[in-house]
Design an enzyme around this catalytic site. Structure first.
Site, PDB file in Angstrom:
ATOM      1  N   ASP A   1      44.046  34.513  34.145  1.00  0.00           N
ATOM      2  CA  ASP A   1      43.533  34.852  35.462  1.00  0.00           C
ATOM      3  C   ASP A   1      42.069  35.147  35.179  1.00  0.00           C
ATOM      4  O   ASP A   1      41.749  36.166  34.553  1.00  0.00           O
ATOM      5  CB  ASP A   1      44.235  36.094  36.025  1.00  0.00           C
ATOM      6  CG  ASP A   1      43.747  36.400  37.426  1.00  0.00           C
ATOM      7  OD1 ASP A   1      42.522  36.550  37.596  1.00  0.00           O
ATOM      8  OD2 ASP A   1      44.571  36.481  38.360  1.00  0.00           O
ATOM      9  N   HIS A   2      41.176  34.254  35.555  1.00  0.00           N
ATOM     10  CA  HIS A   2      39.813  34.377  35.035  1.00  0.00           C
ATOM     11  C   HIS A   2      39.117  35.662  35.482  1.00  0.00           C
ATOM     12  O   HIS A   2      38.165  36.094  34.866  1.00  0.00           O
ATOM     13  CB  HIS A   2      38.971  33.122  35.337  1.00  0.00           C
ATOM     14  CG  HIS A   2      38.465  33.031  36.738  1.00  0.00           C
ATOM     15  ND1 HIS A   2      39.243  32.599  37.780  1.00  0.00           N
ATOM     16  CD2 HIS A   2      37.259  33.303  37.273  1.00  0.00           C
ATOM     17  CE1 HIS A   2      38.527  32.623  38.892  1.00  0.00           C
ATOM     18  NE2 HIS A   2      37.314  33.035  38.613  1.00  0.00           N
TER      19      HIS A   2
ATOM     20  N   HIS B   1      44.249  37.085  41.687  1.00  0.00           N
ATOM     21  CA  HIS B   1      43.048  37.838  41.307  1.00  0.00           C
ATOM     22  C   HIS B   1      43.000  39.241  41.924  1.00  0.00           C
ATOM     23  O   HIS B   1      42.689  40.215  41.258  1.00  0.00           O
ATOM     24  CB  HIS B   1      41.780  37.100  41.748  1.00  0.00           C
ATOM     25  CG  HIS B   1      41.704  35.676  41.271  1.00  0.00           C
ATOM     26  ND1 HIS B   1      42.129  35.295  40.019  1.00  0.00           N
ATOM     27  CD2 HIS B   1      41.238  34.550  41.860  1.00  0.00           C
ATOM     28  CE1 HIS B   1      41.923  33.993  39.877  1.00  0.00           C
ATOM     29  NE2 HIS B   1      41.395  33.517  40.974  1.00  0.00           N
TER      30      HIS B   1
HETATM   31  C1  BG6 Z   1      39.558  30.520  42.084  1.00  0.00           C
HETATM   32  C2  BG6 Z   1      39.919  30.062  43.467  1.00  0.00           C
HETATM   33  O1  BG6 Z   1      40.691  30.976  41.397  1.00  0.00           O
HETATM   34  O2  BG6 Z   1      38.597  31.565  42.160  1.00  0.00           O
HETATM   35  C3  BG6 Z   1      38.686  29.613  44.226  1.00  0.00           C
HETATM   36  O3  BG6 Z   1      40.847  28.989  43.380  1.00  0.00           O
HETATM   37  C4  BG6 Z   1      37.641  30.701  44.208  1.00  0.00           C
HETATM   38  O4  BG6 Z   1      39.007  29.254  45.551  1.00  0.00           O
HETATM   39  C5  BG6 Z   1      37.390  31.191  42.802  1.00  0.00           C
HETATM   40  O5  BG6 Z   1      36.451  30.159  44.763  1.00  0.00           O
HETATM   41  C6  BG6 Z   1      36.478  32.390  42.806  1.00  0.00           C
HETATM   42  O6  BG6 Z   1      36.133  32.714  41.492  1.00  0.00           O
HETATM   43  P1  BG6 Z   1      34.775  33.458  41.166  1.00  0.00           P
HETATM   44  O7  BG6 Z   1      34.810  33.672  39.700  1.00  0.00           O
HETATM   45  O8  BG6 Z   1      33.657  32.553  41.625  1.00  0.00           O
HETATM   46  O9  BG6 Z   1      34.780  34.728  41.967  1.00  0.00           O
END
Ligand code: BG6
Length: 508
Positions: A179-180, A242
């Protein structure tokens, strides 16, 4: 770090180019990869080792946060890369892959430690895992690990099915679910700030905290992902994963010597204590929105249902705000408000902890109300932690004014999420990954929301692109006497006004 083979499915894809190769390269520059490192890239395209290496090199120049001028070092990095054509459903291709990996392990004199990174669509996860098992690729004399990325299922049932299939080939502790958001430096700082500071630990409960606000606003729309997004919406795309991860990471209490097992256990406890919603009551606690045309950062943009690939009658959610309650001794009575959406005014990911105001003001005495103390974790685009206190200049008879103390400011060149996560997975440290227990509980928790949305039991509130979402999201907090916090000076913040007093304003 132990020598290993990094087996990358989807090596010609976008994620590999944008995130994985740059992350590996930055780890390499920092000396965080072992001397004997081997990467085998897999894809359907008929690439050779040379064309693969050339493509990887190109991606470094395009996407890496750092590129050295040291040609020899780039060459050394690329020399670890091999390519093999693989059709995911072809058993023979896995045998060919096995031979290549064994040959490389022998050449480099390294044990069979193998990390399988599936940078492919989720529909291929189970087939690949089964083929890794059947081909003997997973029979190692060292360790084997699997990295996958969301979506982990579409709902509780499909998530369980997927997990069952994966667990035939890999043990739970061998599966690293990315989960990044958990790799973001500020999310990791959130943990260390708590772990390292008894003062923060002491404040971390319903005794002192009034509410917690977790925001992930985006200014982008659905981009080129209409086909995917229209089936998932904000609830599946951001909220179930997230946002709930951020909630867990905020709500856990961690002593300084916490192991990854402890983190896993505590996150599960948070999810178990989350007060469940009934489908019929979802509308009371959850706001669903969809953007209409508007202006984002000065540019006119079209509404969601006019986006190419979106059904004109789509009822999909591009915004969700919710109030969650954790029924535990520490958090009972503290609302956790979450909101996330597309085509909002600006990109802003943040966690705000609003502290209680134990002393009641005497309005009859014309006392100026003072601003609450806030602890703010700005995750994106700025990275900083600030504490809002109140101060008054002695002798000036003035009012209290909020001052902001920087507890952490973004460091130049801080590692990207994928660097942190790949590094941890290569070490076998699952602290900042999504574990099955919490994942199952999170799907279970959102299930009534999915059903209520599906059955249209919750109104779909339109909001103009470029705003902060539907007014109902403000009303959700106003009912409890709160409002969303945001920082109007965020964009103006630069070195020169650092440390200056500035007011927080609300958006309604
Ligand atoms: C992804 C979603 O997991 O996270 C995207 O699929 C979203 O829709 C993105 O834009 C947002 O990530 P970050 O790191 O830019 O906040």
């Amino acid at each position: 770090m132990e020598p290993h083979t990094f087996v990358l499915f989807g090596a010609t894809g976008d994620l590999a180019k944008r995130k994985i190769y740059p992350a590996l390269y930055n780890l390499f520059i920092d000396g965080k990869l072992p001397q004997a490192f081997s990467l085998v890239g897999l894809g359907r395209r008929e690439w050779t080792d040379e064309s693969f290496q050339a493509n990887v090199e190109k991606s470094l120049y395009q996407f890496s946060r750092r590129v050295t001028n040291d040609v020899a070092s780039i060459k050394r990095f690329l020399s670890a890369f091999r390519y093999s054509v693989l059709d995911i459903g072809h058993k023979d291709d896995y045998q060919k892959l096995k031979q290549l990996i064994e040959q490389r392990e022998a050449e480099l004199h390294i044990p069979s430690n193998r990390l399988f990174y599936l940078s492919v669509g989720p529909e291929y996860f189970d087939t690949i895992a089964a083929n890794i098992q059947d081909s003997g690729l997973g029979s190692v004399n060292g360790w084997k690990r699997l990295i996958i990325e969301k979506p982990f299922g579409h709902d509780l049932t499909t998530a369980r099915e997927l997990n069952q299939k994966l667990s035939k080939a890999f043990e739970e502790q061998e599966i690293f679910r990315i989960d990044h958001y958990l790799g973001k430096p500020m999310v990791q700082k959130l943990e260390s700030l708590q772990q390292g500071n008894p003062v923060i630990q002491a404040l971390w409960s319903n005794r002192y905290i009034a509410n917690v606000q977790i925001t992930a606003n985006e200014s982008v729309g659905v981009e080129e992902r209409a086909g995917y997004y229209d089936h998932v919406g904000a609830v599946r795309d951001m909220f179930q994963n997230h946002m709930l991860q951020l909630l867990m990471m905020t709500a856990i209490h961690l002593p300084h010597n916490s192991t990854s097992d402890k983190v896993r256990f505590k996150k599960k406890k948070v999810m178990e204590a989350l007060v469940p919603l009934q489908k019929e009551d979802v509308g009371i606690h959850v706001i669903r929105g969809q953007y209409t045309e508007g202006n984002v950062q000065g540019k006119p943009v079209i509404g969601y249902t006019s986006e190419p690939g979106i059904a004109p009658a789509s009822m999909n959610d591009t915004f969700i705000a919710a109030k969650l309650q954790i029924d535990s001794n520490s958090w009972r009575g503290v609302p956790f408000y979450i909101r996330t959406g597309k085509r909002l005014k600006e990109k802003s990911t943040r966690i705000v902890i609003e502290f209680k105001e134990p002393i009641q003001h005497d309005t009859a005495m014309n006392e100026e109300p003072i601003a609450p103390n806030l602890l703010v974790f700005e995750i994106n685009p700025n990275e900083r932690i600030t504490l809002q206190l109140n101060s008054k200049e002695i002798g000036h008879n003035g009012a209290f004014k909020p001052v902001h103390i920087d507890l952490h400011k973004s460091e130049e060149d801080s590692p990207e999420a994928y660097e942190n996560l790949i590094y941890d997975a290569l070490h076998g440290d699952s602290t900042f990954f999504a574990h099955w227990d919490e994942l199952e509980l999170s799907w279970n928790w959102v299930e009534p929301i999915l059903n209520a949305f599906e059955e249209n039991l919750v109104p779909l509130h339109p909001y103009a692109a470029g705003t902060y979402g539907p007014a109902e999201s403000d009303a959700l907090l106003a009912k409890d006497g709160y409002h969303w916090w945001f920082d109007v000076k965020q964009e103006q913040n630069n070195e020169s006004n650092e440390g200056e007093l500035y007011e927080y304003h609300t958006n309604y």
